[in-house]
Design a protein around this motif. Sequence first.
Motif, PDB file in Angstrom:
ATOM      1  N   ASP A 113       0.817  -1.224   0.000  1.00  0.00           N
ATOM      2  CA  ASP A 113       0.000   0.000   0.000  1.00  0.00           C
ATOM      3  C   ASP A 113       0.847   1.269   0.000  1.00  0.00           C
ATOM      4  OD1 ASP A 113      -2.577  -1.210  -0.026  1.00  0.00           O
ATOM      5  OD2 ASP A 113      -2.332  -1.716   2.086  1.00  0.00           O
TER       6      ASP A 113
ATOM      7  N   ARG B 175      -0.907   5.017   6.653  1.00  0.00           N
ATOM      8  CA  ARG B 175      -1.541   5.352   5.374  1.00  0.00           C
ATOM      9  C   ARG B 175      -0.597   6.268   4.605  1.00  0.00           C
ATOM     10  NH1 ARG B 175      -7.822   7.422   4.611  1.00  0.00           N
ATOM     11  NH2 ARG B 175      -8.117   6.363   2.609  1.00  0.00           N
TER      12      ARG B 175
ATOM     13  N   GLY C 265      -7.436  10.389   2.475  1.00  0.00           N
ATOM     14  CA  GLY C 265      -7.577   9.588   1.265  1.00  0.00           C
ATOM     15  C   GLY C 265      -7.767  10.390  -0.002  1.00  0.00           C
TER      16      GLY C 265
ATOM     17  N   ARG D 214      -4.935   5.724  -0.971  1.00  0.00           N
ATOM     18  CA  ARG D 214      -4.531   4.389  -0.526  1.00  0.00           C
ATOM     19  C   ARG D 214      -5.220   4.045   0.785  1.00  0.00           C
ATOM     20  NH1 ARG D 214       0.037   2.775  -3.505  1.00  0.00           N
ATOM     21  NH2 ARG D 214       1.251   4.486  -4.428  1.00  0.00           N
ATOM     22  N   SER D 215      -5.153   2.790   1.142  1.00  0.00           N
ATOM     23  CA  SER D 215      -5.817   2.298   2.347  1.00  0.00           C
ATOM     24  C   SER D 215      -4.867   2.345   3.546  1.00  0.00           C
ATOM     25  CB  SER D 215      -6.266   0.849   2.139  1.00  0.00           C
ATOM     26  OG  SER D 215      -7.142   0.738   1.047  1.00  0.00           O
TER      27      SER D 215
ATOM     28  N   THR E 131      -2.962   0.425   6.383  1.00  0.00           N
ATOM     29  CA  THR E 131      -2.408  -0.925   6.426  1.00  0.00           C
ATOM     30  C   THR E 131      -1.635  -1.117   7.721  1.00  0.00           C
ATOM     31  OG1 THR E 131      -1.163  -2.559   5.134  1.00  0.00           O
ATOM     32  CG2 THR E 131      -0.215  -0.354   5.287  1.00  0.00           C
TER      33      THR E 131
END
Length: 477
Positions: A15, A433, A439, A467-468, A470
């Motif tokens: 990610d 992140r 986001g 992106r997410s 993680t």
Amino acid sequence: MREVFIMERNRFARDGWEFIHIEGAPFDRGVSYGRLMAKEITNAIREASRLVMLQTGIEWEFLKESEISILHKWKEHLCRKPYKEFMEEMQGMVQGVRQVIPDCPVTLDDLILWNGYEELTGSWIPNAAPELYDSLDVQHGIRHAGGRTLKRFPSGAGDHCSAFIATGTYTTDGRIVMAHNRFTPYENSNYMNVVVDLAPAEGNHFLMQSCPGYIHSLSDFYEIRVGEGRGLMITETTIGGFNAYDCDGAPEFARIRRAVQYAECLDEFVELFWEDNNGGYANTWLAGDIETGEIMRFEAGLKFYHIDRTSDGYYAGFNAPLDPRIRNLECENSGFADIRRHQGARQVRLPWLLEEYKGRIDNLAAQEILADHFDVYLNRENPCSRTVCAHYELDDRAYMSQPGRPVPFQPRGAVDAVTADSEDAKELSLWARWGSPCGMPFYAEEFLKKHPQFEYLREFLKDRPSRSWTRLKSDMR
């Protein structure tokens, strides 16, 4: 060439993050690091060498070769105890890079300047500007007459992040929660996506967000394992407008690395970090003791520092110092209490959010706080330079016009977000992140079409897709 036993472990990408594990004696772990990230180290230093000229007018090679460069003072410190092992680690990195890229031009001097880039550009060059100008007396082979520049850097050091640490009745389980996002010019943040899991032969095993080739974090976000169920959590926000500096002290990147690797409690962290202090890259440090749940705010200037501690409460970092000695005697134009500025605005907003979430603060709540877009100056949702999740690229700066401060629509803002609680820190894991904490994506070509005044930054501006979150953990290798 000396033979090295290289204890390499996995490197993986997830990610947008690059995760590496290194361990062992100083030189050996440096070689391992250099091999694992040879390409990124080379590219990051190449980019930094171009940016330093763009941002300061001083050439990278001058900083390596000039007799007045701070590099020589830094090397003197790195050649003596207690910092010598970090010099050996960087020497190993250079060798490791060259094992992968034999014709790589990166030298030890490059790596030292790269590790100190923030201090170099934000602390030393502003203080040395007149002397630097005087030394630039040859252009195109022609020696010029004497003269002095009136150039000054009145705004002081830059400011780069939002952060908080909370404990006791403010968190869901009474244990520590820590969170940080870094906002910075986008051209300077392309390589801030490294997470290093470092187990040295001596000292503490720790996890940190970092950059390729760094012996420290810079961001800063550290989790430190001191023993079973024992350890520290450390983050910070820079002190904006800080302009005191002592060229004879040890560089901040060496002092913080020593403190992280060898401190076993909060008092030792302060003691080790403060020794040989030079005021470089001055920060408000937020730290916590995993075992006791106690947290600390450590405002570290040059001559002055201030400590607050609690086992039930929070401390927020917003780039302005609370200590009146640091704020009035060692800073200029700090933004303190000015809610048109990001320092004053977040000085108001972060406590509001932490009180609103009282008793419910965990990783998820921390991630929501870091993504907050409420503008206290305009009293509405408005992603801009003043919000916790900073978006200078969306801000016309209609209410600000100060020399040396960010200009309208500057490509700058929150470039990442990291959170962790005590249980995460015990097992050296964190949530991260890469990209804006909210986001929101950033696309360079689209941005430059709207704001062609930043065309000169084209080569440094990269797309930042959404992106997410993680989870990254020490034993994931």
